[in-house]
Design an enzyme around this catalytic site. Structure first.
Site, PDB file in Angstrom:
ATOM      1  N   GLY A 207      -9.040   0.910 -16.200  1.00 30.04           N
ATOM      2  CA  GLY A 207      -7.665   0.724 -16.670  1.00 30.04           C
ATOM      3  C   GLY A 207      -7.619   0.190 -18.094  1.00 30.04           C
ATOM      4  O   GLY A 207      -8.635  -0.173 -18.673  1.00 30.04           O
TER       5      GLY A 207
ATOM      6  N   ARG B 257      -1.450  -5.435 -20.044  1.00 32.12           N
ATOM      7  CA  ARG B 257      -0.729  -6.704 -19.883  1.00 32.12           C
ATOM      8  C   ARG B 257      -1.532  -7.897 -20.403  1.00 32.12           C
ATOM      9  O   ARG B 257      -0.997  -8.986 -20.570  1.00 32.12           O
ATOM     10  CB  ARG B 257      -0.363  -6.904 -18.398  1.00 32.12           C
TER      11      ARG B 257
ATOM     12  N   THR C  53      -5.408   4.446  -9.735  1.00 32.71           N
ATOM     13  CA  THR C  53      -6.522   3.895  -8.952  1.00 32.71           C
ATOM     14  C   THR C  53      -7.156   4.925  -8.014  1.00 32.71           C
ATOM     15  O   THR C  53      -8.313   4.780  -7.641  1.00 32.71           O
ATOM     16  CB  THR C  53      -6.061   2.662  -8.144  1.00 32.71           C
TER      17      THR C  53
HETATM   18  C1  UD1 Z   1      -3.253  -2.522  -7.912  1.00 31.27           C
HETATM   19  C2  UD1 Z   1      -2.659  -1.910  -6.654  1.00 31.27           C
HETATM   20  C3  UD1 Z   1      -1.655  -2.884  -6.067  1.00 31.27           C
HETATM   21  C4  UD1 Z   1      -2.333  -4.185  -5.768  1.00 31.27           C
HETATM   22  C5  UD1 Z   1      -3.068  -4.750  -6.981  1.00 31.27           C
HETATM   23  C6  UD1 Z   1      -3.974  -5.894  -6.553  1.00 31.27           C
HETATM   24  C7  UD1 Z   1      -2.606   0.527  -6.939  1.00 31.27           C
HETATM   25  C8  UD1 Z   1      -1.779   1.710  -7.283  1.00 31.27           C
HETATM   26  N1  UD1 Z   1      -2.006  -0.657  -7.015  1.00 31.27           N
HETATM   27  O1  UD1 Z   1      -2.173  -2.723  -8.811  1.00 31.27           O
HETATM   28  O2  UD1 Z   1      -1.078  -2.347  -4.887  1.00 31.27           O
HETATM   29  O3  UD1 Z   1      -1.405  -5.144  -5.293  1.00 31.27           O
HETATM   30  O4  UD1 Z   1      -3.913  -3.748  -7.575  1.00 31.27           O
HETATM   31  O5  UD1 Z   1      -4.525  -6.577  -7.613  1.00 31.27           O
HETATM   32  O6  UD1 Z   1      -3.745   0.699  -6.596  1.00 31.27           O
HETATM   33  N2  UD1 Z   1      -7.978   1.276 -12.817  1.00 31.27           N
HETATM   34  C9  UD1 Z   1      -8.815   2.342 -13.045  1.00 31.27           C
HETATM   35  N3  UD1 Z   1      -8.264   3.521 -13.432  1.00 31.27           N
HETATM   36  C10 UD1 Z   1      -6.939   3.692 -13.578  1.00 31.27           C
HETATM   37  C11 UD1 Z   1      -6.084   2.589 -13.337  1.00 31.27           C
HETATM   38  C12 UD1 Z   1      -6.630   1.392 -12.948  1.00 31.27           C
HETATM   39  O7  UD1 Z   1     -10.019   2.223 -12.904  1.00 31.27           O
HETATM   40  O8  UD1 Z   1      -6.533   4.786 -13.924  1.00 31.27           O
HETATM   41  C13 UD1 Z   1      -8.581  -0.010 -12.426  1.00 31.27           C
HETATM   42  C14 UD1 Z   1      -8.206  -1.129 -13.381  1.00 31.27           C
HETATM   43  O9  UD1 Z   1      -9.198  -1.272 -14.386  1.00 31.27           O
HETATM   44  C15 UD1 Z   1      -8.177  -2.339 -12.453  1.00 31.27           C
HETATM   45  C16 UD1 Z   1      -7.851  -1.747 -11.101  1.00 31.27           C
HETATM   46  O10 UD1 Z   1      -8.089  -0.370 -11.174  1.00 31.27           O
HETATM   47  O11 UD1 Z   1      -9.431  -2.987 -12.395  1.00 31.27           O
HETATM   48  C17 UD1 Z   1      -6.418  -2.007 -10.693  1.00 31.27           C
HETATM   49  O12 UD1 Z   1      -5.570  -1.512 -11.700  1.00 31.27           O
HETATM   50  P1  UD1 Z   1      -4.317  -2.317 -12.179  1.00 31.27           P
HETATM   51  O13 UD1 Z   1      -3.639  -1.550 -13.229  1.00 31.27           O
HETATM   52  O14 UD1 Z   1      -4.660  -3.730 -12.438  1.00 31.27           O
HETATM   53  O15 UD1 Z   1      -3.456  -2.205 -10.835  1.00 31.27           O
HETATM   54  P2  UD1 Z   1      -2.324  -3.168 -10.348  1.00 31.27           P
HETATM   55  O16 UD1 Z   1      -1.058  -2.805 -11.029  1.00 31.27           O
HETATM   56  O17 UD1 Z   1      -2.756  -4.575 -10.418  1.00 31.27           O
HETATM   57 CA    CA Z   2      -4.587  -5.633 -11.117  1.00 24.00          CA
END
Ligand code: UD1
Ligand code: CA
Length: 449
Positions: free
Chosen positions: A14, A18, A87
């Site tokens: 990600g 933020r 994700t």
């Molecule tokens: C995610 C969950 C949410 C949960 C929260 C817990 C999803 C859609 N949402 O939200 O339900 O409550 O985590 O902390 O799964 N990432 C990737 N590739 C991407 C997007 C994200 O590898 O395309 C990774 C990010 O680096 C991060 C993790 O996935 O480590 C979670 O992504 P983040 O954007 O933080 O998700 P949240 O909005 O926190």
């Molecule tokens: Ca997160």
């Protein structure tokens, strides 16, 4: 040999927008350790098949991990973020004939977690791995679940997860948050990933959408209630500070359990890799960083120690021990700064700078002594033998070697080596002019007599 049965996938692709930082989110540190490294250290205890999904700053993250874990056999994957963001996108191959297929993993079960959960512990992860459900997920019950996806439960049955951005006001009231950690059978992931769509507010492929699909197919889903102390997700600098405070609590409790006395513990900052051996005491407002080892020593208040070894010594208050110092059987007092030096049986009680030095036993460093270790181009060493008395306010101009049993007169600038037994004195000769005071002030001011 432990027999492993679960692959681990750490999502770290990600953007961490933020965090408002140039540093990729998973490289931000908690108590001196990158969040991603905190997780890797724990998952390494439960799996030998670790997959790390990268995109943003992939090369930098890879390089840092390869430096930190030189013999690793991590599998790095580059997410096709443009076509398959989110994700669930992170778990897809992203390229080739079937781009939505699951990446290749070794075991039939996989533990999936985010790279922004620095407080996870292997013992808790073990509960997820031990579960034999099709899907096991971590649920946090919070006063205020904002920032997290909401878990819709019917009694204890997990129905679906709705992301905050897609949630109605009613759903936003739900206090059950998705912890972002799942143990999912490989065939379940392989079945549902290819049919996920990205028609949501963020236009992303959500891993969380698998839950409602699996529920409709009557798969077994287990929600494990977990504490935020373990599953906190770091999305902002505020979360980072909260996570670090929680980690500090753990580190301090562990130290106290092992017999370390902490005075006003909540004021003491101790990084993950600091080690205490024997009976130690640390007073308030001290900061212990990096690979510091404290052995049978007392650290008085407001002292900073970084990457150093302190054994049978008292340090501070208000001392600063910089990296690569070893201090044994010594007393270091207030406002003394020490850098890359080995002190063995030394007293340096007040106001000194000791850099790039080796100082042997019985030696006393007077107040205000400075090793002048830097000539503007290079750093040089100061070597001092046993039982040397360095008077107050001396400058020791390196490179310099002082033998044993040497007396250095206060106020000396020492630029030449000294042999065993020498007296070293180097200062302007004092002159006293009798009656000068009265003459001077009578002619300059009326009041002074
Ligand atoms: C995610 C969950 C949410 C949960 C929260 C817990 C999803 C859609 N949402 O939200 O339900 O409550 O985590 O902390 O799964 N990432 C990737 N590739 C991407 C997007 C994200 O590898 O395309 C990774 C990010 O680096 C991060 C993790 O996935 O480590 C979670 O992504 P983040 O954007 O933080 O998700 P949240 O909005 O926190
Ligand atoms: Ca997160």
């Amino acid at each position: 040999m432990i027999e492993f049965s679960t692959s681990v996938i750490i999502l770290s692709a990600g953007f961490g927008t933020r965090m408002k930082s140039k540093i990729p989110k998973v490289l931000h540190k908690i108590c001196g350790k990158e969040m991603l490294a905190c997780i890797i250290d724990e998952v390494s205890k439960i799996s030998d098949d670790i997959h790390i999904i990268l995109y943003n700053e992939a090369e930098l993250i890879k390089q840092i991990l390869n430096d930190k874990y030189p013999n690793n056999n991590f599998h790095f994957h580059l997410q096709n973020h443009q076509s398959y963001p989110g994700t669930a996108g992170a778990l897809m191959k992203g390229y080739g004939e079937n781009p939505k297929d699951l990446i290749d993993i070794k075991y039939h079960k996989t533990l999936i977690l985010s790279g922004d959960m620095p407080l996870v512990e292997s013992a808790t992860l073990q509960d997820f791995i031990n579960s034999d459900f099709d899907i096991t997920l971590g649920i946090l019950e919070l006063e205020n679940a904002s920032g997290y996806g909401r878990v819709v439960l019917n009694d204890d049955k997990v129905i679906e997860i709705i992301e905050e951005k897609d949630a109605s006001l009613e759903i936003q009231q739900i206090r059950f948050a998705n912890g972002g950690i799942y143990c999912i059978k490989k065939d379940i992931l392989s079945k549902y990933l290819p049919i996920l769509e990205s028609n949501n507010k963020q236009n992303e492929f959500y891993l969380t959408d698998i839950i409602s699909l699996a529920r409709n197919d009557n798969c077994d889903i287990l929600g494990i209630k977990a504490k935020e102390e373990i599953f906190i997700g770091v999305n902002s600098k505020i979360d980072l500070a909260r996570a670090e405070n929680l980690m500090l609590d753990k580190i301090r409790l562990r130290a106290m359990k092992n017999g370390v006395t902490l005075r006003i513990p909540q004021s003491i900052y101790i990084e993950c890799d600091v080690e205490f051996i024997g009976e130690c005491e640390v007073e308030s407002n001290s900061v212990l960083k990096g690979n510091t080892k404290i052995i049978n020593s007392i650290i008085h208040s407001n002292t900073i120690i970084e990457n150093s070894i302190i054994e049978n010594s008292t340090i501070g208050p208000f001392a600063r021990i910089r990296p690569k110092s070893t201090i044994l059987d010594s007393h270091i007092g207030n406002f003394v700064e020490i850098k890359a030096s080995n002190l063995n049986g030394v007293k340096a009680g007040h106001l000194s700078y000791i850099g790039d030095s080796e100082i042997d036993s019985g030696t006393n460093i007077g107040a205000g002594v400075i090793t002048c270790n830097y000539d503007g181009v290079k750093k040089h060493k100061t070597i001092i033998g046993k039982n040397v008395f360095v008077g107050s306010d001396c400058q020791l101009i390196a490179p310099l070697t002082i033998g044993s049993n040497v007396l250095i007169a206060a106020g000396s600038s020492v630029s030449r080596n000294a042999k065993d037994g020498d007296l070293v004195i180097s200062r302007a000769k004092q002159e006293n002019k009798s009656g000068f005071y009265y003459k001077f002030f009578n002619s300059n001011t009326k009041e002074k007599k």
